[in-house]
Design a protein around this motif. Structure first.
Motif, short mmCIF file in Angstrom:
data_model
loop_
_atom_site.label_atom_id
_atom_site.label_comp_id
_atom_site.label_asym_id
_atom_site.label_seq_id
_atom_site.Cartn_x
_atom_site.Cartn_y
_atom_site.Cartn_z
N SER A 59 10.03 25.87 -20.32
CA SER A 59 10.83 26.89 -20.65
C SER A 59 12.04 27.12 -20.91
N GLN A 60 12.74 28.01 -21.07
CA GLN A 60 14.19 28.05 -21.31
C GLN A 60 14.74 28.11 -19.91
N HIS A 61 16.28 27.61 -19.82
CA HIS A 61 16.77 27.40 -18.59
C HIS A 61 16.86 28.94 -18.01
N TYR A 62 16.83 30.25 -18.78
CA TYR A 62 16.83 31.37 -18.10
C TYR A 62 15.43 32.10 -17.91
N ASN A 63 14.36 31.24 -18.11
CA ASN A 63 13.15 31.75 -17.90
C ASN A 63 12.45 30.92 -16.48
N VAL A 64 11.51 31.57 -16.04
CA VAL A 64 10.69 30.81 -15.25
C VAL A 64 9.44 30.16 -15.47
N THR A 65 8.97 29.01 -15.02
CA THR A 65 7.68 28.59 -15.62
C THR A 65 6.38 28.97 -14.71
N THR A 66 5.53 29.88 -15.08
CA THR A 66 4.71 30.44 -14.24
C THR A 66 3.14 29.53 -14.32
N VAL A 67 2.94 28.90 -13.05
CA VAL A 67 1.72 28.20 -12.96
C VAL A 67 0.68 29.29 -12.34
N GLU A 68 -0.47 29.25 -12.85
CA GLU A 68 -1.72 29.98 -12.42
C GLU A 68 -2.58 29.06 -11.52
N THR A 69 -2.66 29.26 -10.33
CA THR A 69 -3.74 28.34 -9.64
C THR A 69 -5.02 28.90 -9.24
N THR A 84 -2.11 18.58 13.45
CA THR A 84 -2.02 18.54 12.15
C THR A 84 -3.21 19.46 11.47
N LEU A 85 -2.99 19.87 10.49
CA LEU A 85 -3.94 20.56 9.59
C LEU A 85 -4.31 19.90 8.27
N SER A 86 -5.33 19.66 8.04
CA SER A 86 -6.12 19.09 6.97
C SER A 86 -6.97 20.09 6.10
N VAL A 87 -6.79 20.07 4.63
CA VAL A 87 -7.48 20.97 3.72
C VAL A 87 -8.13 20.07 2.78
N TYR A 88 -9.16 20.40 2.31
CA TYR A 88 -10.06 19.58 1.43
C TYR A 88 -10.58 20.65 0.51
N GLY A 89 -10.75 20.23 -0.85
CA GLY A 89 -11.44 20.92 -1.80
C GLY A 89 -10.95 20.69 -3.21
N TRP A 90 -10.88 21.87 -4.13
CA TRP A 90 -10.38 21.51 -5.39
C TRP A 90 -9.11 22.55 -5.83
N MET A 91 -8.26 22.16 -6.44
CA MET A 91 -7.44 23.05 -7.24
C MET A 91 -7.15 23.11 -8.66
N LYS A 92 -7.22 24.09 -9.41
CA LYS A 92 -7.10 24.05 -10.78
C LYS A 92 -5.88 24.67 -11.28
N PHE A 93 -4.91 24.08 -12.11
CA PHE A 93 -3.64 24.63 -12.36
C PHE A 93 -3.74 25.13 -14.08
N ILE A 94 -3.21 26.20 -14.33
CA ILE A 94 -3.06 26.60 -15.73
C ILE A 94 -1.66 27.10 -16.13
N TRP A 95 -0.99 26.31 -17.04
CA TRP A 95 0.39 26.93 -17.48
C TRP A 95 0.53 26.62 -19.08
N ASN A 96 1.60 27.22 -19.68
CA ASN A 96 1.70 27.00 -21.10
C ASN A 96 2.92 26.41 -21.39
N VAL A 183 1.53 31.43 -8.90
CA VAL A 183 0.33 32.71 -8.78
C VAL A 183 -0.77 32.27 -8.30
N LEU A 184 -1.25 32.69 -7.32
CA LEU A 184 -2.59 32.50 -6.99
C LEU A 184 -3.58 33.40 -7.39
N MET A 185 -4.54 33.05 -8.48
CA MET A 185 -5.43 33.85 -9.16
C MET A 185 -6.77 34.11 -8.22
N LYS A 186 -7.10 33.06 -7.62
CA LYS A 186 -8.47 33.48 -7.11
C LYS A 186 -8.44 32.22 -6.05
N HIS A 187 -9.23 32.34 -4.86
CA HIS A 187 -9.76 31.13 -4.18
C HIS A 187 -11.16 31.57 -3.45
N GLN A 188 -12.03 30.39 -3.65
CA GLN A 188 -13.49 30.29 -2.93
C GLN A 188 -13.34 29.51 -1.67
#
Length: 415
Positions: A59-69, A84-96, A183-188
């Motif tokens: 992205s240009q320096h004056y814009n933000v990079t949006t990462v959808e998860t 301590t907290l432990s989290v296990y699962g899968w994550m998917k990232f989408i950006w342009n 941006v958090l799109m969804k979670h299961q």
């Protein structure tokens, strides 16, 4: 002549060796695989990554990079010893990334390409995995989620507690005027065995947040988890209710009943056993006292007071029967409201000995109290003992009302 012949033989031998070497070289070239011809995928990959700098965000320096998860959490657990907290699962990232876009018509209509993550810009710290790039520049990346962070455990409501923890997902932070918006799109959520995930949110702290320091800026995953406490309802709540009933039943037994001492001793023993168990289990984790421990602790105090009261009333009945009840107490016992409270079977009696009139029985007979019915076998009980017995019964009834109020307040504040 002989010397020239020997030289000629040397020449022939050298020519023969050269011919053999030439034949072997030609044979080796015939067995070699053909030269690799680059495919359209190779050409596309080479063209996309030519001059590509993976350290620069798309992205240009004056814009933000949006990462959808989007994420799938299969298990969450809390190590109460280490906090301590432990989290296990899968994550998917989408950006342009427009630098990775291409015209499919120029590459045999190829619309997708797999690239190594280390070769392009990415918002995570994972490496040596493949990402999917579409012809429009959209990048998709899936990773196994296995993160651990510190979580301050709140023990006040144990074992019916709800914990609030947060986990930092670096490097989604501001660095050199660079900002990545997640941006958090969804979670299961796949429910675990000990904890139930109630809520999951993403919160970002930026430079314009006055309360966020440089070390705190970034994107955090906030989790709200509730302990699965169904087993504790059977092992902690049920004994607590029985303990309350046993303390209250004690006040409805005759004051001179020997079973009262045994019942009070059992109540004290049960409360002590639970407190010992809580000390062995909880002392390793926290210095904060949970409310359920306070309930059993206060129940122990109440059971101890009840035991002392039982012993005191027993001594009063044995030593006080030789003297008269004070006139004030005698007058109090003759009051209709007090008499109805300490007498169960109420019959019409003589005016001087009347305790409480019955609405059904019209025959005149001597008033018999609840304590006299229990000891009906002893027909020679003196009037002095009877008065002290009624006074002890009155004290038990008053203590019963006080204990009901105290236990009700304890259940409201501790459960």
């Amino acid at each position: 002549m002989g010397k020239s012949c020997s030289n000629l033989w040397y020449i022939y031998a050298a020519l023969l060796c050269f011919l053999v070497i030439a034949l072997e070289h030609v044979s080796a070239q015939g067995d070699a695989p053909p030269k690799w011809t680059p495919t359209w995928t190779d050409r596309l990959k080479k063209d996309l990554l030519k001059g590509y700098d993976p350290s620069i965000r798309p992205s240009q320096h004056y814009n933000v990079t949006t990462v959808e998860t989007s994420m799938t959490i299969t298990h969450v657990e809390i190590n109460e010893i280490k906090s301590t907290l432990s989290v296990y699962g899968w994550m998917k990232f989408i950006w342009n990334d427009t630098r990775l876009a291409w015209n499919p018509e120029l590459y045999e209509n190829k619309t997708n390409l797999y690239l190594n993550q280390s070769a392009i810009w990415h918002p995570t710290e994972e490496s040596n995995v493949l990402v999917t790039v579409a012809s429009n520049g959209e990048v998709q990346h899936a990773i196994a989620l296995q993160k651990e962070s510190k979580c301050s455990i709140q023990w006040e409501k144990w074992p019916f507690d709800t914990q609030h923890c947060k986990m930092l997902f670096s490097p989604w932070i501001e660095h050199e005027d660079m900002e990545i918006h997640v941006v958090l799109m969804k979670h299961q959520v796949t429910q675990g065995t000990l904890w139930t995930l109630m809520n999951l949110t993403l919160v970002s702290y930026h430079s314009d947040d006055g309360n966020a320091s440089l070390a705190q800026r970034g994107t955090y995953l906030h989790l709200e988890m509730k302990r699965n406490s169904s087993v504790y309802r059977s092992t902690i709540i049920a004994p607590a209710l029985v303990l309350i009933l046993m303390n209250l039943i004690n006040f409805w037994l005759p004051p001179n009943c020997s079973e009262k001492l045994v019942l009070n001793a059992i109540n004290v023993l049960v409360a002590c056993m639970f407190l010992i168990h809580f000390n062995e289990y909880l002392s390793y984790y926290t210095t904060t006292t949970p409310t359920i421990v306070l309930f059993y602790s206060h129940s122990l105090y109440l059971s101890g007071i009840c035991l002392l009261m039982t012993v005191a009333l027993e001594c009063m009945l044995k030593t006080g029967s030789k003297s008269h009840v004070p006139p004030v107490i005698k007058k109090l016992l003759s009051h209709d409201a007090i008499a109805c409270m300490i007498v169960t079977n109420r019959h019409r009696t003589e005016p001087n000995d009347q305790m409480c009139d019955s609405l059904e029985d019209t025959s005149a007979q001597e008033s018999v109290s609840y304590m006299e019915e229990v000891h009906s076998s002893d027909q020679n009980t003196s009037d002095l003992y009877r008065d002290w017995l009624l006074f002890a019964t009155l004290l038990n009834r008053v203590a019963f009302i006080i204990y009901v109020i105290i236990f009700s307040l304890m259940c409201i504040f501790y459960f």
